[in-house]
Design a protein around this motif. Sequence first.
Motif, short mmCIF file in Angstrom:
data_model
loop_
_atom_site.label_atom_id
_atom_site.label_comp_id
_atom_site.label_asym_id
_atom_site.label_seq_id
_atom_site.Cartn_x
_atom_site.Cartn_y
_atom_site.Cartn_z
N LEU A 1 0.83 -1.20 0.00
CA LEU A 1 0.00 0.00 0.00
C LEU A 1 0.87 1.25 0.00
N TYR A 2 0.37 2.31 -0.61
CA TYR A 2 0.98 3.63 -0.49
C TYR A 2 -0.03 4.55 0.19
N ASN A 3 0.43 5.71 0.64
CA ASN A 3 -0.44 6.63 1.36
C ASN A 3 -0.75 7.86 0.49
N PRO A 4 -1.98 7.98 0.00
CA PRO A 4 -2.32 9.14 -0.84
C PRO A 4 -2.57 10.40 -0.02
N TYR A 5 -2.70 10.26 1.32
CA TYR A 5 -3.01 11.42 2.18
C TYR A 5 -1.99 11.57 3.29
N PRO A 6 -0.71 11.73 3.00
CA PRO A 6 0.30 11.75 4.08
C PRO A 6 0.17 12.92 5.04
N GLU A 7 -0.40 14.03 4.58
CA GLU A 7 -0.48 15.22 5.44
C GLU A 7 -1.78 15.27 6.25
N GLN A 8 -2.77 14.50 5.85
CA GLN A 8 -4.08 14.62 6.47
C GLN A 8 -4.20 13.86 7.79
N ASP A 9 -3.53 12.72 7.88
CA ASP A 9 -3.73 11.87 9.06
C ASP A 9 -2.42 11.18 9.43
N PRO A 10 -1.54 11.85 10.18
CA PRO A 10 -0.25 11.25 10.55
C PRO A 10 -0.39 9.93 11.31
N GLN A 11 -1.43 9.82 12.15
CA GLN A 11 -1.62 8.57 12.90
C GLN A 11 -1.88 7.41 11.95
N LYS A 12 -2.71 7.65 10.96
CA LYS A 12 -3.03 6.58 10.01
C LYS A 12 -1.82 6.27 9.13
N SER A 13 -0.96 7.26 8.89
CA SER A 13 0.25 7.02 8.12
C SER A 13 1.15 6.01 8.83
N GLN A 14 1.24 6.15 10.14
CA GLN A 14 2.04 5.20 10.91
C GLN A 14 1.43 3.81 10.86
N LYS A 15 0.11 3.73 10.89
CA LYS A 15 -0.55 2.43 10.81
C LYS A 15 -0.34 1.79 9.44
N LEU A 16 -0.29 2.60 8.39
CA LEU A 16 -0.03 2.05 7.06
C LEU A 16 1.35 1.42 7.01
N PHE A 17 2.32 2.09 7.62
CA PHE A 17 3.67 1.52 7.68
C PHE A 17 3.65 0.16 8.37
#
Length: 258
Positions: free
Chosen positions: A182-198
């Motif tokens: 997966l990649y993150n199309p919204y990296p600036e909108q939700d930093p918490q969810k970005s960490q979960k994607l990682f």
Amino acid sequence: MIKKIWPLLLVLSIALMVIFATGVIIAIAITNGGDKNPETLPNPAETIETEPISAANSILVLGDSIGFGVGDEPDMGIGQRYAALVSLDNPLTVANLSVAGAVSADLAALVSAPENAAIISAADLIIISIGGNDLNRLQYQDALSLDVAFQETFNTYQNNLEATLNRLRTLNSEAQIALIGLYNPYPEQDPQKSQKLFEWNYQTQLLAAAAENTAYIPTDDAFKYHLSTYLAADQFHPSSIGYQVIAEALDRILNGVD
């Protein structure tokens, strides 16, 4: 008496010489392979090497809208773009059973359906894009509820993905399987969810490593600095450039292409 025996001995000697000469001729013929010249004899057996993935004749794409190819203006998607990279001299067939909006439970059901068994069994390479919709549908209010929702969602995803891989292996023990990260199309909108994607990608990579003949294809590092060009107009799905980047990553990992 001696005069009578002498002709008999002479005849016997000649017969023995003929037999000896015949034996020598036969031995030479056997040594040289009969009438064959040494150049025409088969070479010693060589070690048989497995075919590279690029030599696959049949590609099957499974999963969600990214597997389907939404956002790719030429309407090629990962499968067709990968085939174009590796099939200059060997035309490939590409089948796509992906469904836009599919989650991991939908994929598990699709591969279990009897009507899809034949096409799965015939594939040399199976490309899977799944999990993005599972992760995007997380419902949470704060960091604590995010942790709980994430773990529940990932556990469900993991069970469905393992069931999918097991079913694919039951139907096709030889195919190479590739899981698209997966990649993150919204990296600036939700930093918490970005960490979960990682974390999601990391755990998926572990699942791929534990599965037989299964490769993980990362996309996040490639996309995160190029979202303006790698995303389509909807700012969510890959653009034609984005799909090409994924196909090239697939080629690089499966075939060792630099």
